[in-house]
Design a protein around this motif. Structure first.
Motif, PDB file in Angstrom:
ATOM      1  N   VAL A  81     -14.233  12.525  25.268  1.00  0.00           N
ATOM      2  CA  VAL A  81     -12.828  12.885  25.474  1.00  0.00           C
ATOM      3  C   VAL A  81     -12.235  13.251  24.125  1.00  0.00           C
ATOM      4  O   VAL A  81     -12.576  12.651  23.102  1.00  0.00           O
ATOM      5  CB  VAL A  81     -12.035  11.725  26.127  1.00  0.00           C
ATOM      6  CG1 VAL A  81     -12.013  10.478  25.252  1.00  0.00           C
ATOM      7  CG2 VAL A  81     -10.593  12.157  26.459  1.00  0.00           C
ATOM      8  N   LEU A  82     -11.378  14.269  24.131  1.00  0.00           N
ATOM      9  CA  LEU A  82     -10.623  14.620  22.929  1.00  0.00           C
ATOM     10  C   LEU A  82      -9.278  13.911  22.997  1.00  0.00           C
ATOM     11  O   LEU A  82      -8.560  14.037  23.988  1.00  0.00           O
ATOM     12  CB  LEU A  82     -10.375  16.129  22.853  1.00  0.00           C
ATOM     13  CG  LEU A  82     -11.582  17.056  22.810  1.00  0.00           C
ATOM     14  CD1 LEU A  82     -11.118  18.490  22.565  1.00  0.00           C
ATOM     15  CD2 LEU A  82     -12.574  16.653  21.733  1.00  0.00           C
ATOM     16  N   MET A  83      -8.947  13.175  21.948  1.00  0.00           N
ATOM     17  CA  MET A  83      -7.668  12.469  21.920  1.00  0.00           C
ATOM     18  C   MET A  83      -6.992  12.702  20.586  1.00  0.00           C
ATOM     19  O   MET A  83      -7.641  12.800  19.549  1.00  0.00           O
ATOM     20  CB  MET A  83      -7.889  10.974  22.114  1.00  0.00           C
ATOM     21  CG  MET A  83      -8.619  10.667  23.399  1.00  0.00           C
ATOM     22  SD  MET A  83      -8.626   8.921  23.770  1.00  0.00           S
ATOM     23  CE  MET A  83      -7.605   8.987  25.210  1.00  0.00           C
ATOM     24  N   GLY A  84      -5.670  12.767  20.621  1.00  0.00           N
ATOM     25  CA  GLY A  84      -4.925  12.973  19.389  1.00  0.00           C
ATOM     26  C   GLY A  84      -3.490  13.323  19.727  1.00  0.00           C
ATOM     27  O   GLY A  84      -3.131  13.494  20.891  1.00  0.00           O
ATOM     28  N   ALA A  85      -2.670  13.455  18.689  1.00  0.00           N
ATOM     29  CA  ALA A  85      -1.265  13.787  18.893  1.00  0.00           C
ATOM     30  C   ALA A  85      -1.143  15.183  19.511  1.00  0.00           C
ATOM     31  O   ALA A  85      -2.071  15.995  19.421  1.00  0.00           O
ATOM     32  CB  ALA A  85      -0.525  13.730  17.561  1.00  0.00           C
ATOM     33  N   SER A  86      -0.004  15.442  20.109  1.00  0.00           N
ATOM     34  CA  SER A  86       0.264  16.770  20.656  1.00  0.00           C
ATOM     35  C   SER A  86       0.271  17.791  19.516  1.00  0.00           C
ATOM     36  O   SER A  86       0.837  17.541  18.459  1.00  0.00           O
ATOM     37  CB  SER A  86       1.617  16.763  21.364  1.00  0.00           C
ATOM     38  OG  SER A  86       1.904  18.055  21.849  1.00  0.00           O
TER      39      SER A  86
END
Ligand SMILES: Nc1nc2c(ncn2[C@@H]2O[C@H](COP(=O)(O)OP(=O)(O)OP(=O)(O)O)[C@@H](O)[C@H]2O)c(=O)[nH]1
Ligand SMILES: [Mg+2]
Ligand SMILES: [Zn+2]
Length: 325
Positions: free
Chosen positions: A186-191
């Protein structure tokens, strides 16, 4: 073979509007949940999440799209979960994605600015289930615009992958594709860090919507609104996810956070107390390494802040008499 083994199983690609979309035999089935799955007192608001393996019933392959009912959600071998937002009072779990091999934390080297402690918190959630962690530093084509206050390569020394990419020029994208192929990530991070842009660079056929970063605030616009799993051309799955504003890991005991910081192991062996939490205790081997600059101050600060937040949350829940986490 048991009865369960012969029932059709699918993978949840996305949930929304009380339904879920399940990949099974090369098609995506529009599914309802069996009513009993939604009943009873739960500590989780997530009955079913992207990545879940589910047993299907009442299959109607003749419809377009085909429809079915989710009878059962199979046990999760791993998951990324957080405390659901304020309205739940912090004692409800939100599962963001299930059955993962790898969490890819995407940071931007330009706008939006990296948030202190964010990578560390996601890595704690990953370590909790022995999920691999990969750090992607995107927008290298714009790098230099802001001075780096974090030594990102420190994470490479801890055994995490660190990649530098540009979704704009394609640099580093092949390397990222290699790291994703054959696994579920999964790719996760701030908008606005470029998660959807990176996936479009990896597989243009995905044609995901991307949004501008606002010039005034330097923040993204929360363009992606639900977590969705996509099959990768070379095998495996990748999930895109909506931008996170922060991350409070679920079900991590404040006394165990130290176990999820691999860089503390060596120093911890030198602590006077075996139960040392590396906070105020005297003769702490971990703090000695921080003082000596072996463990960077920002990394230790991320640890302290997370322990403090988890402890505050635990106390609040005790006061309210809610279930304890
Ligand atoms: N210069 C440059 N711009 C990029 C790069 N990657 C993404 N962008 C731009 O950054 C903005 C945000 O990209 P998105 O892909 O929508 O970001 P996201 O992480 O998916 O954002 P959310 O869906 O809101 O969480 C867009 O204007 C992209 O064109 C890059 O490597 N270099
Ligand atoms: Mg997006
Ligand atoms: Zn200590």
């Amino acid at each position: 073979m048991t009865d369960t083994d012969s029932r059709p199983v699918g993978i949840v690609m996305r949930t929304g509007g009380g339904r879920c979309f399940v990949a099974h035999e090369d098609r995506v089935w529009n599914c309802q949940l069996r009513g009993r799955l939604k009943q009873g007192r739960r500590r989780t608001q997530t009955v079913v999440a992207a990545g879940d393996r589910v047993i299907l019933g009442e299959l109607q392959p003749g419809l377009d799209p085909p429809q079915a009912v989710v009878e059962e959600v199979l046990p999760r071998r791993s998951k990324i979960s957080r405390m659901a937002a304020r309205r739940s009072g912090g004692h409800i779990e939100q599962v963001l994605v299930a059955n993962l091999d790898q969490v890819v934390v995407v940071q931007s080297l330009a706008e939006p600015a990296p948030q202190a402690g964010f990578v560390d918190r996601l890595l704690v959630a990953a370590e909790r289930f022995a999920i691999d962690g990969l750090l992607v530093l995107n927008k290298i084509d714009l790098a230099g615009a802001r001075p780096a206050d974090t030594d990102w390569d420190y994470y490479a020394g801890l055994g995490y992958g660190v990649l530098r990419t540009s979704a704009a020029t394609g640099e580093g994208v092949d390397g990222l594709r290699d790291r994703l192929t054959g696994r579920t990530s999964v790719l996760m991070g701030a908008s606005g860090t470029g998660k959807s842009s990176l996936l479009n660079a990896i597989d243009p056929e995905l044609a995901l919507r991307v949004g501008e970063v606002t010039a005034k605030t330097g923040l993204g616009r929360h363009t992606t609104t639900s977590t969705e799993l996509f099959p990768l051309p070379g095998g495996g799955y990748i999930a895109d996810s909506p931008g996170l504003r922060g991350f409070d890991p679920w079900d991590v005991d404040p006394d165990r956070v130290r176990d999820y910081f691999p860089d503390f192991t060596e120093g911890a062996a030198e602590c006077r107390f075996r139960t040392c939490r590396h906070l105020e205790e005297p003769q702490c081997g971990v703090r000695r390494l921080v003082d000596a600059g072996v463990i960077p101050a920002w990394r230790y600060e991320a640890y302290r802040t997370l322990v403090r937040d988890l402890e505050e949350r635990r106390q609040l829940l005790r006061k309210r008499g809610g279930p304890q986490v």
